[in-house]
Design a protein around this motif. Structure first.
Motif, PDB file in Angstrom:
ATOM      1  N   SER A  11       0.806  -1.229   0.000  1.00 30.91           N
ATOM      2  CA  SER A  11       0.000   0.000   0.000  1.00 30.91           C
ATOM      3  C   SER A  11       0.834   1.271   0.000  1.00 30.91           C
ATOM      4  O   SER A  11       0.375   2.312  -0.467  1.00 30.91           O
ATOM      5  CB  SER A  11      -0.931   0.016   1.214  1.00 30.91           C
ATOM      6  OG  SER A  11      -0.202   0.111   2.418  1.00 30.91           O
ATOM      7  N   ARG A  12       2.076   1.203   0.550  1.00 28.80           N
ATOM      8  CA  ARG A  12       2.871   2.419   0.626  1.00 28.80           C
ATOM      9  C   ARG A  12       4.330   2.093   0.930  1.00 28.80           C
ATOM     10  O   ARG A  12       4.631   1.140   1.641  1.00 28.80           O
ATOM     11  CB  ARG A  12       2.320   3.343   1.721  1.00 28.80           C
ATOM     12  CG  ARG A  12       2.963   4.701   1.695  1.00 28.80           C
ATOM     13  CD  ARG A  12       2.393   5.740   2.622  1.00 28.80           C
ATOM     14  NE  ARG A  12       1.277   5.443   3.462  1.00 28.80           N
ATOM     15  CZ  ARG A  12       0.000   5.674   3.165  1.00 28.80           C
ATOM     16  NH1 ARG A  12      -0.313   6.186   1.986  1.00 28.80           N
ATOM     17  NH2 ARG A  12      -0.964   5.410   4.012  1.00 28.80           N
ATOM     18  N   GLU A  13       5.218   2.928   0.385  1.00 28.42           N
ATOM     19  CA  GLU A  13       6.630   2.910   0.769  1.00 28.42           C
ATOM     20  C   GLU A  13       6.896   4.169   1.581  1.00 28.42           C
ATOM     21  O   GLU A  13       6.447   5.256   1.219  1.00 28.42           O
ATOM     22  CB  GLU A  13       7.530   2.885  -0.460  1.00 28.42           C
ATOM     23  CG  GLU A  13       9.020   2.957  -0.132  1.00 28.42           C
ATOM     24  CD  GLU A  13       9.910   2.918  -1.363  1.00 28.42           C
ATOM     25  OE1 GLU A  13      11.067   3.384  -1.263  1.00 28.42           O
ATOM     26  OE2 GLU A  13       9.441   2.442  -2.415  1.00 28.42           O
ATOM     27  N   TYR A  14       7.624   4.021   2.698  1.00 27.28           N
ATOM     28  CA  TYR A  14       7.863   5.194   3.545  1.00 27.28           C
ATOM     29  C   TYR A  14       9.188   5.075   4.283  1.00 27.28           C
ATOM     30  O   TYR A  14       9.677   3.965   4.545  1.00 27.28           O
ATOM     31  CB  TYR A  14       6.716   5.400   4.534  1.00 27.28           C
ATOM     32  CG  TYR A  14       6.379   4.218   5.413  1.00 27.28           C
ATOM     33  CD1 TYR A  14       6.943   4.071   6.684  1.00 27.28           C
ATOM     34  CD2 TYR A  14       5.468   3.251   4.990  1.00 27.28           C
ATOM     35  CE1 TYR A  14       6.602   3.016   7.499  1.00 27.28           C
ATOM     36  CE2 TYR A  14       5.123   2.188   5.793  1.00 27.28           C
ATOM     37  CZ  TYR A  14       5.692   2.063   7.053  1.00 27.28           C
ATOM     38  OH  TYR A  14       5.360   0.998   7.859  1.00 27.28           O
ATOM     39  N   PRO A  15       9.777   6.229   4.630  1.00 26.49           N
ATOM     40  CA  PRO A  15      11.064   6.231   5.323  1.00 26.49           C
ATOM     41  C   PRO A  15      10.909   6.153   6.835  1.00 26.49           C
ATOM     42  O   PRO A  15       9.914   6.623   7.405  1.00 26.49           O
ATOM     43  CB  PRO A  15      11.675   7.576   4.921  1.00 26.49           C
ATOM     44  CG  PRO A  15      10.493   8.461   4.714  1.00 26.49           C
ATOM     45  CD  PRO A  15       9.383   7.583   4.191  1.00 26.49           C
ATOM     46  N   VAL A  16      11.919   5.550   7.467  1.00 21.35           N
ATOM     47  CA  VAL A  16      12.000   5.468   8.924  1.00 21.35           C
ATOM     48  C   VAL A  16      13.326   6.086   9.341  1.00 21.35           C
ATOM     49  O   VAL A  16      14.387   5.706   8.829  1.00 21.35           O
ATOM     50  CB  VAL A  16      11.936   4.004   9.407  1.00 21.35           C
ATOM     51  CG1 VAL A  16      12.093   3.927  10.926  1.00 21.35           C
ATOM     52  CG2 VAL A  16      10.638   3.347   8.963  1.00 21.35           C
ATOM     53  N   HIS A  17      13.274   7.054  10.251  1.00 16.61           N
ATOM     54  CA  HIS A  17      14.475   7.720  10.756  1.00 16.61           C
ATOM     55  C   HIS A  17      14.643   7.363  12.232  1.00 16.61           C
ATOM     56  O   HIS A  17      13.698   7.498  13.010  1.00 16.61           O
ATOM     57  CB  HIS A  17      14.357   9.238  10.623  1.00 16.61           C
ATOM     58  CG  HIS A  17      13.970   9.706   9.251  1.00 16.61           C
ATOM     59  ND1 HIS A  17      14.892  10.099   8.311  1.00 16.61           N
ATOM     60  CD2 HIS A  17      12.742   9.833   8.660  1.00 16.61           C
ATOM     61  CE1 HIS A  17      14.259  10.456   7.203  1.00 16.61           C
ATOM     62  NE2 HIS A  17      12.960  10.300   7.393  1.00 16.61           N
ATOM     63  N   VAL A  18      15.830   6.923  12.600  1.00 16.08           N
ATOM     64  CA  VAL A  18      16.117   6.580  13.998  1.00 16.08           C
ATOM     65  C   VAL A  18      17.409   7.281  14.400  1.00 16.08           C
ATOM     66  O   VAL A  18      18.407   7.241  13.678  1.00 16.08           O
ATOM     67  CB  VAL A  18      16.281   5.055  14.201  1.00 16.08           C
ATOM     68  CG1 VAL A  18      16.484   4.739  15.686  1.00 16.08           C
ATOM     69  CG2 VAL A  18      15.075   4.297  13.661  1.00 16.08           C
ATOM     70  N   GLY A  19      17.400   7.941  15.556  1.00 15.69           N
ATOM     71  CA  GLY A  19      18.604   8.614  16.040  1.00 15.69           C
ATOM     72  C   GLY A  19      18.279   9.424  17.270  1.00 15.69           C
ATOM     73  O   GLY A  19      17.221   9.261  17.879  1.00 15.69           O
TER      74      GLY A  19
END
Length: 350
Positions: A11-19
């Motif tokens: 259904s969707r591609e999305y970014p994940v940011h961790v820091g």
């Protein structure tokens, strides 16, 4: 220290940011197409984390509206969803606008549910501020509210458009609240990640002390683990069901305790009860059960159902579980550390 990766679902591609220290640069992380944001948060998180979020967004040309809700599981209700629909309607919210969920799992689930249903879908930005939400609830698209008969009985699958997990927020949690998030970390190590399990044993002190680099590694590892499962089975018809380990008994404990027992504490007890069941049906060696119990105890997590809860009431609640289909309960059975198998059972003896 910051790391990022993409989740790719049907259904969707999305970014994940961790820091860490990501909230002060939130405006730099959001895409340029976001020009209006509705922040949904609670009265505890807002006192700690809302200011840096507002300051960051005010550095851009993003228009901001904020809704602060009461904290606690009771907020995850149809009544609160109605409050948010009114908030969005009164402010002429549109499908091109974004809801930014700033908080723990309750805010993430509720805001996600509203984002998925208001005008049939708004942008959803998950900015989790608890360990439990960062390692689990924010990724995967499960949104829900509770009913009097149990947890998460009304909901949708709606993937977020972006996740921003700032682990520095975890230093503001109470010890108990932080420990409950570790229950979900332990779950991932037990069902699919022996290397994470070893890390939990070897770096216990760094984890307890909330060393930012160690926690960043753990949060990213858990999210990548979940992403691999969700990419294969977005709507929980197959492989994704293994992520429910500990949650059948756990959700019943939460409901029967009227949420006086937190999600993480309930899942910790639920994992051990479901592992005990696996031993009773000869699916799991007792030594693995003892190792799981020792690990939970090492992070000060509970391991026994409180005597104040009726086991009959718990069984009645489990009959309402979403995993009950055609009269049978689909249950992840731990067969060894790092591996579970799905089985349909009549019920769990506890």
């Amino acid at each position: 220290m910051e790391t990022s990766f993409h989740v790719r679902t049907k259904s969707r591609e999305y970014p994940v940011h961790v820091g860490h220290a990501l909230l002060p640069i939130l405006d730099q992380i959001l895409d340029q197409e976001t020009d209006r944001v509705f922040i949904v948060t609670d009265d505890i998180v807002s006192n700690i984390h809302l200011k840096p979020v507002l300051e960051a967004l005010q550095n851009s040309e993003i228009e901001i509206s904020t809704k602060i809700l009461p904290s606690g599981e009771s907020t995850k209700s149809l009544d609160r969803a109605q409050n948010l629909y009114c908030f969005l309607g009164e402010n002429l919210g549109s499908r091109s606008d974004a809801i930014l969920a700033l908080g723990g799992g309750v805010i993430g689930d509720l805001a996600g549910f509203v984002a998925s249903t208001f005008k049939r879908g708004m942008k959803l930005l998950q900015v989790p501020t608890t360990l439990l939400a960062q390692v689990d609830a924010s990724l995967g698209g499960k949104t829900a509210v509770n009913l009097e008969w149990g947890k998460n009985l009304v909901g949708t699958f709606y993937q977020p458009h972006r996740i921003i997990a700032d682990v520095a927020t975890l230093r503001t949690l109470s010890d108990d609240h932080y420990a409950t998030g570790l229950a979900e970390v332990i779950k991932y190590s037990i069902i699919m990640d022996p290397k994470l399990l070893q890390m939990l044993k070897e770096k216990r002190n760094e984890i307890i002390q909330r060393n930012l680099e160690t926690i960043t590694t753990i949060v990213e590892r858990c999210l990548r683990n979940k992403a691999r499962i969700v990419e294969k089975d977005e709507t929980e018809h197959g492989t994704r069901q293994i992520l429910n380990f500990g949650h059948t008994v756990g959700h019943a404990i939460e409901t029967c305790s009227e949420h006086s027992i937190s999600h993480g504490e309930a899942v910790a007890i639920g994992m051990l009860e479901e592992a005990r069941y696996a031993v009773r049906i000869d699916a799991l060696d007792n030594q693995f059960l003892e190792e799981l119990e020792s690990l939970l105890c090492s992070f000060d997590l509970p391991t026994v159902i409180p005597s104040s809860l009726s086991k009959e009431d718990l069984k009645d609640v489990m009959k309402q579980d979403k995993k009950v289909r055609h009269g049978g309960l689909s249950l992840p059975i731990l067969v060894e550390l790092g591996r579970v198998e799905m089985k349909v059972v009549d019920g769990i003896s506890i």
